[in-house]
Design a protein around this motif. Structure first.
Motif, mmCIF file in Angstrom:
data_model
loop_
_atom_site.group_PDB
_atom_site.id
_atom_site.type_symbol
_atom_site.label_atom_id
_atom_site.label_comp_id
_atom_site.label_asym_id
_atom_site.label_seq_id
_atom_site.Cartn_x
_atom_site.Cartn_y
_atom_site.Cartn_z
ATOM 1 N N VAL A 1 0.861 -1.183 0.000
ATOM 2 C CA VAL A 1 0.000 0.000 0.000
ATOM 3 C C VAL A 1 0.897 1.233 0.000
ATOM 4 O O VAL A 1 1.854 1.316 0.767
ATOM 5 C CB VAL A 1 -0.948 0.017 1.220
ATOM 6 C CG1 VAL A 1 -1.831 1.262 1.198
ATOM 7 C CG2 VAL A 1 -1.804 -1.238 1.262
ATOM 8 N N LYS A 2 0.572 2.175 -0.885
ATOM 9 C CA LYS A 2 1.294 3.441 -0.993
ATOM 10 C C LYS A 2 0.305 4.588 -0.866
ATOM 11 O O LYS A 2 -0.897 4.412 -1.077
ATOM 12 C CB LYS A 2 2.025 3.543 -2.338
ATOM 13 C CG LYS A 2 3.144 2.533 -2.523
ATOM 14 C CD LYS A 2 4.355 2.913 -1.714
ATOM 15 C CE LYS A 2 5.573 2.099 -2.095
ATOM 16 N NZ LYS A 2 6.789 2.652 -1.564
ATOM 17 N N TYR A 3 0.817 5.785 -0.553
ATOM 18 C CA TYR A 3 -0.023 6.964 -0.336
ATOM 19 C C TYR A 3 0.568 8.165 -1.075
ATOM 20 O O TYR A 3 1.777 8.260 -1.236
ATOM 21 C CB TYR A 3 -0.108 7.289 1.155
ATOM 22 C CG TYR A 3 -0.713 6.173 1.954
ATOM 23 C CD1 TYR A 3 -2.072 6.148 2.230
ATOM 24 C CD2 TYR A 3 0.072 5.121 2.438
ATOM 25 C CE1 TYR A 3 -2.638 5.106 2.953
ATOM 26 C CE2 TYR A 3 -0.485 4.081 3.158
ATOM 27 C CZ TYR A 3 -1.842 4.080 3.416
ATOM 28 O OH TYR A 3 -2.405 3.038 4.132
ATOM 29 N N HIS B 1 -3.629 12.615 -0.756
ATOM 30 C CA HIS B 1 -4.472 11.780 0.096
ATOM 31 C C HIS B 1 -5.225 10.696 -0.666
ATOM 32 O O HIS B 1 -6.369 10.373 -0.351
ATOM 33 C CB HIS B 1 -5.426 12.643 0.946
ATOM 34 C CG HIS B 1 -4.702 13.695 1.732
ATOM 35 N ND1 HIS B 1 -3.936 13.397 2.844
ATOM 36 C CD2 HIS B 1 -4.572 15.019 1.527
ATOM 37 C CE1 HIS B 1 -3.391 14.517 3.303
ATOM 38 N NE2 HIS B 1 -3.759 15.509 2.524
ATOM 39 N N GLU B 2 -4.553 10.120 -1.676
ATOM 40 C CA GLU B 2 -5.046 8.899 -2.293
ATOM 41 C C GLU B 2 -4.192 7.741 -1.794
ATOM 42 O O GLU B 2 -3.040 7.924 -1.442
ATOM 43 C CB GLU B 2 -4.946 8.951 -3.827
ATOM 44 C CG GLU B 2 -5.923 9.883 -4.504
ATOM 45 C CD GLU B 2 -5.325 11.252 -4.796
ATOM 46 O OE1 GLU B 2 -6.103 12.192 -5.031
ATOM 47 O OE2 GLU B 2 -4.088 11.386 -4.766
ATOM 48 N N TRP B 3 -4.804 6.563 -1.754
ATOM 49 C CA TRP B 3 -4.050 5.357 -1.440
ATOM 50 C C TRP B 3 -4.060 4.448 -2.663
ATOM 51 O O TRP B 3 -4.956 4.530 -3.505
ATOM 52 C CB TRP B 3 -4.596 4.616 -0.221
ATOM 53 C CG TRP B 3 -6.055 4.225 -0.298
ATOM 54 C CD1 TRP B 3 -7.108 4.891 0.262
ATOM 55 C CD2 TRP B 3 -6.610 3.080 -0.963
ATOM 56 N NE1 TRP B 3 -8.279 4.241 -0.022
ATOM 57 C CE2 TRP B 3 -8.005 3.121 -0.772
ATOM 58 C CE3 TRP B 3 -6.080 2.032 -1.695
ATOM 59 C CZ2 TRP B 3 -8.872 2.158 -1.287
ATOM 60 C CZ3 TRP B 3 -6.938 1.071 -2.220
ATOM 61 C CH2 TRP B 3 -8.317 1.139 -2.004
ATOM 62 N N ALA C 1 8.428 6.747 -5.389
ATOM 63 C CA ALA C 1 8.365 8.123 -4.879
ATOM 64 C C ALA C 1 7.157 8.355 -3.958
ATOM 65 O O ALA C 1 7.055 9.413 -3.336
ATOM 66 C CB ALA C 1 8.317 9.106 -6.043
ATOM 67 N N LEU C 2 6.271 7.377 -3.853
ATOM 68 C CA LEU C 2 5.094 7.528 -2.996
ATOM 69 C C LEU C 2 5.421 7.112 -1.566
ATOM 70 O O LEU C 2 6.411 6.438 -1.302
ATOM 71 C CB LEU C 2 3.938 6.696 -3.556
ATOM 72 C CG LEU C 2 3.512 7.053 -4.981
ATOM 73 C CD1 LEU C 2 2.390 6.127 -5.440
ATOM 74 C CD2 LEU C 2 3.097 8.509 -5.089
ATOM 75 N N MET C 3 4.574 7.515 -0.645
ATOM 76 C CA MET C 3 4.812 7.260 0.776
ATOM 77 C C MET C 3 4.296 5.886 1.216
ATOM 78 O O MET C 3 3.286 5.415 0.706
ATOM 79 C CB MET C 3 4.093 8.326 1.619
ATOM 80 C CG MET C 3 4.665 9.712 1.471
ATOM 81 S SD MET C 3 3.739 10.955 2.440
ATOM 82 C CE MET C 3 2.504 11.420 1.232
#
Length: 123
Positions: free
Chosen positions: A3-5, A9-11, A109-111
């Motif tokens: 899972v990335k964020y 504020h999209e997952w 690059a996503l959280m």
């Protein structure tokens, strides 16, 4: 399943070369009661950061951005029929669309969840 964020504020739940996309708990909390969603058309190709949909609540409207480059391969018709799923089950049944990834390196690059939790607490 990873899972990335995003900062918007999209997952994304990644399964191979496909990602399921929705809005985060933080986003739905900020919006309030969701009353309408506009979902992208299946087959549409988007670049990262393109507007892929809209979510409207009793107090605001917000764009849903494409978190990565890719093609929409499925939309959540249950969400279209019952937009409140974005509030009651934002990380499950309230998903918006599925996308076939065209540039998986963008995921780097996503959280992750820890980074997003810190980010959203400061937002």
């Amino acid at each position: 399943m990873t899972v990335k964020y995003t900062e918007d504020h999209e997952w994304l739940k990644i399964d191979g070369d496909t990602a399921t996309v929705g809005i985060t708990v933080h986003a739905q909390d900020a919006l309030g009661d969701v009353v309408f969603v506009e979902l992208p058309a299946v087959g549409t190709v988007f670049a990262q950061k393109d507007t892929a949909g809209v979510v409207e609540s009793v107090k605001a409207a917000a764009d849903v951005y494409m978190p990565v480059n890719g093609e929409v391969i499925e939309v959540n018709e249950a969400l279209r029929a019952d937009p409140s799923l974005a509030n009651s089950d934002p990380l499950g049944g309230g998903w918006f669309f599925k996308v076939k990834l065209s540039d998986p390196i963008q995921l780097d690059a996503l959280m992750d969840e820890t980074s997003y939790t810190t980010y959203s607490a400061a937002a």
